[in-house]
Design a protein around this motif. Structure first.
Motif, mmCIF file in Angstrom:
data_model
loop_
_atom_site.group_PDB
_atom_site.id
_atom_site.type_symbol
_atom_site.label_atom_id
_atom_site.label_comp_id
_atom_site.label_asym_id
_atom_site.label_seq_id
_atom_site.Cartn_x
_atom_site.Cartn_y
_atom_site.Cartn_z
ATOM 1 N N GLY A 76 22.376 97.253 56.855
ATOM 2 C CA GLY A 76 21.981 95.614 57.096
ATOM 3 C C GLY A 76 22.866 94.691 57.531
ATOM 4 N N LYS A 77 23.825 95.049 58.244
ATOM 5 C CA LYS A 77 24.799 94.429 58.854
ATOM 6 C C LYS A 77 24.573 93.825 60.258
ATOM 7 C CE LYS A 77 27.416 94.582 54.932
ATOM 8 N NZ LYS A 77 27.474 93.476 54.146
ATOM 9 N N ASN A 78 25.207 92.707 60.519
ATOM 10 C CA ASN A 78 25.202 92.408 62.017
ATOM 11 C C ASN A 78 26.211 92.727 62.872
ATOM 12 O OD1 ASN A 78 22.858 90.565 61.453
ATOM 13 N ND2 ASN A 78 24.389 88.865 60.716
ATOM 14 N N VAL A 79 27.325 93.094 62.161
ATOM 15 C CA VAL A 79 28.377 93.628 62.688
ATOM 16 C C VAL A 79 29.278 94.572 61.917
ATOM 17 C CG1 VAL A 79 30.994 93.002 63.609
ATOM 18 C CG2 VAL A 79 29.044 91.400 63.899
ATOM 19 N N ILE B 82 29.070 90.933 58.144
ATOM 20 C CA ILE B 82 30.021 91.680 58.631
ATOM 21 C C ILE B 82 30.453 92.782 57.783
ATOM 22 C CG2 ILE B 82 32.352 91.794 59.846
ATOM 23 C CD1 ILE B 82 32.249 88.692 60.541
ATOM 24 N N GLY B 83 30.342 93.973 58.049
ATOM 25 C CA GLY B 83 30.772 94.954 57.287
ATOM 26 C C GLY B 83 31.911 95.792 57.646
ATOM 27 N N ILE B 84 32.993 95.736 56.755
ATOM 28 C CA ILE B 84 34.368 96.210 57.394
ATOM 29 C C ILE B 84 34.516 97.617 56.788
ATOM 30 C CG2 ILE B 84 36.721 96.083 57.462
ATOM 31 C CD1 ILE B 84 36.204 93.009 57.737
ATOM 32 N N TYR B 85 34.826 98.662 57.162
ATOM 33 C CA TYR B 85 34.916 99.964 56.562
ATOM 34 C C TYR B 85 35.962 100.792 57.063
ATOM 35 C CZ TYR B 85 29.894 98.540 55.518
ATOM 36 O OH TYR B 85 28.895 98.048 55.412
ATOM 37 N N ASP B 86 36.477 101.374 55.823
ATOM 38 C CA ASP B 86 38.080 102.166 55.934
ATOM 39 C C ASP B 86 37.697 103.231 54.886
ATOM 40 O OD1 ASP B 86 40.557 103.347 56.501
ATOM 41 O OD2 ASP B 86 41.457 101.400 55.973
ATOM 42 N N ILE B 87 36.994 104.311 55.134
ATOM 43 C CA ILE B 87 36.608 105.155 54.286
ATOM 44 C C ILE B 87 37.500 106.157 53.910
ATOM 45 C CG2 ILE B 87 34.761 107.115 53.802
ATOM 46 C CD1 ILE B 87 33.678 104.057 54.499
#
Lengths: 416, 177
Positions: free
Chosen positions: A322-325, A215-220
């Protein structure tokens, strides 16, 4: 592979949540409604797999912060994630096994006086189809008494592991043909209550690589991404995007990836001709970008706009990690409204192969998301967060029927 | 000579990309400014207001592009659009894309370009939809947009005119401006 359904109890601002998710989801809601707490569910799942339970608890602020402040910590909290895994299959003997659903369930309870957690109950139930590889299907099915579908449930309760099959005849088949699964029996008697089966070395359940850590969580934060960053080996984009230069440097090493990156960034920012990273002070890297202006000179990150950095980071997160979410917090930041529809379209494009969840305050994102993909977070009378689908709201349907734009309905706070 | 401006009303970002990359270069010498307005998910009254405004401007014109989708014929689709706009739209300015914009993209690939991209041979694109494009997309592409951008890099207008009737019709109209 995607999270089809998520259920939580007593987690952050949610007393109870039972939510079905699609491949493309846009979360909206007023300030302090619980959007960030929703993202914390995914972050916690990622952390318990990537690190261990103690670290994940600490990163989440301790049990007092993970449990609802009104309900308290005594009951602990529960998370249940149902994953659809239609694309995952592997071969066992003469059969193709396709996992159609994985249901992970965790019950966490307080442990000791140090704000620690223990897992009281952890369960994985996998539903699968079995298909003979050979044409002579009847002959093969004879071996399995014509079983075409089944469930396999691994549970860890009060320190003991068990594996149950439904129908039970499958047990012999798996024992003979898939020994790794039965290595879990090593732990049948005892497992420490702060170690999750999810990340134990004997968690040889398919799919072999963990789901939640993908799971990739991004808050750029574009300002952080503009800074020089130390060169590292294998790396993935950090939540705030601060190591974007290192990631870009790796991406542009491959011709095809470089082409794709330039295509996708150029599609949003037509003046961008090339993008990559440059060495800075020996051991650091900084983003560089070539515009069609200024005679094609490379521009250093500190000369680039925040929007350019944000868009580049979004493209990287959506297509190169390459993340699923992918969970993207407010991707609209620093981006001109005219470009936002393209950013949303790009996220929809990425959602063909992975699950995308966006949070937003932007009417432009809302308008382009489409009502079927919107999820509204709000607080009930007791302050608990709830999530509803505006597409099911009769008043919203009437507003839309009368040619009011979804963005206008959202701005007037009438989606719920 | 007065300042000439042409507006394209298109559905979404794939149409915008097509206008920017294929139509704008052809028209840039004949217009001072070419603008694209996306109408997907916007209330009809907003687009009507744009059209009324442009009609009142000197030396400004527009094209309203729309996929034919499941309509039985061009006339029927055009009539539907005119009717929905309450006659605020000039029917001669409606461009019907057959069948969807993806068909216009694919039409521009000649045999060599198709082979280079790894796309199987195909004839005319008059019946092609977005599903066809996705089906034809080689597995090395994990982004539909990336694939469409690569198509435009190899786009040949003369080939496209031969492979798609509605594109040919519109190009002849543009050449006559």
């Amino acid at each position: 592979m995607a999270i089809k359904r998520i259920q939580v109890e007593n987690f952050k601002s949610f007393k109870e949540l039972d939510l079905e998710l699609g491949n493309f989801n846009v979360i909206v809601g007023a300030n302090a409604a619980g959007k960030s707490n929703f993202s914390q569910i995914f972050k916690f799942l990622k952390n318990i797999e990537e690190y261990d339970l103690r670290d994940a608890t600490s990163m989440g602020g301790g049990i007092e912060s993970l449990c609802n402040i009104g309900i308290g910590t005594e009951k602990g909290f529960r998370i249940n994630a149902i994953l659809g895994e239609e694309k995952f299959s592997f071969q066992i003997k003469d059969f193709q096994l396709r996992i159609t659903e994985s249901n992970w369930s965790f019950d966490f309870k307080p442990k000791g006086p140090q704000s620690d957690l223990k897992v009281e109950n952890e369960r994985l139930k996998q539903t699968f189809n079995l298909k003979p590889l050979e044409e002579d299907q009847e002959k093969l099915f004879d071996k399995l008494d014509s079983i075409e579908k089944g469930n396999m449930e691994v549970s860890s309760e009060k320190g003991g592991l068990s594996v149950i099959f439904d129908p039970p005849e499958l047990e012999k088949f798996f024992e003979e043909n898939f020994p790794p699964l039965f290595m879990t029996k090593v732990f049948e008697k005892e497992m420490p209550d702060d170690i999750l089966f999810l990340r134990s070395p004997f968690s040889l359940m398919p799919p072999w690589e963990g789901f939640f850590k993908k799971i990739g969580i991004y808050d750029i934060d574009p300002n952080l991404a503009k800074n020089p960053v130390k060169i590292t080996g294998k790396a993935e984009l950090k939540e705030n995007g601060e190591n974007l230069a290192v990631i870009l440097d790796k991406i542009v090493e491959g011709e095809d990836n470089k082409r794709k990156l330039c295509n996708l960034v150029h599609d949003l920012l037509p003046f961008v001709e090339n993008i990559g990273a440059m060495k800075f002070a020996e051991k650091s890297l900084m983003i560089k970008l070539k515009e069609s202006y200024y005679g094609g000179k490379d521009l250093r990150a500190d000369l680039l706009s925040d929007g350019t950095i944000n868009i580049t980071a979004i493209v990287v997160a959506l297509f190169f990690e390459g993340k699923n979410v992918i969970f993207l917090e407010e991707p609209e930041r620093n981006i001109h409204p005219h470009l936002i529809s393209k950013v949303v379209d790009m996220a929809k494009d990425a959602s063909r192969n992975k699950q995308i969840i966006l949070t937003t305050h932007s009417p432009e994102v809302v308008r382009n998301a489409g009502i079927e993909n919107l999820l509204l977070v709000s607080r009930d009378g007791n302050g608990f967060s709830t999530i509803t689908r505006p597409k099911d709201n009769e008043e919203v349907k009437i507003f839309l029927k009368n040619d009011l734009g979804l963005d206008e309905i959202y701005v007037q706070n009438l989606l719920g | 000579m007065s300042y000439r401006k042409l507006y394209f009303f298109v559905e979404g970002s794939d149409d915008t990309r097509f206008v920017e990359n294929v139509l704008k270069p052809i028209l840039s010498s004949r217009f001072d400014h070419l603008a694209v307005v996306e109408y997907a998910q916007r209330p009809l009254k907003i687009i009507k207001s744009f059209l009324v405004s442009i009609n009142s401007m000197q030396d400004s014109g527009y094209y309203y592009m729309r996929d034919i989708n499941s309509s039985p014929c061009v006339t029927s689709k055009r009539d539907d659009i005119v009717s929905s706009f309450g006659n605020r739209i000039d029917e001669n300015r409606i461009v019907i894309v057959i069948k969807e914009i993806e068909g216009w993209y694919l039409a521009g690939l000649d045999e060599t370009a198709a082979k280079e991209l790894g796309v199987k041979q195909f004839g005319t694109t008059d019946s092609m939809t977005k599903e066809n494009l996705e089906h034809m997309m080689p597995t090395r592409f994990d982004s539909r947009k990336d694939f469409m951008i690569e198509i435009l890099k190899r786009f040949d207008i003369d080939v496209a005119k031969q492979k798609n009737n509605s594109f040919n019709y519109f190009m002849n109209e543009l050449e006559a401006i």
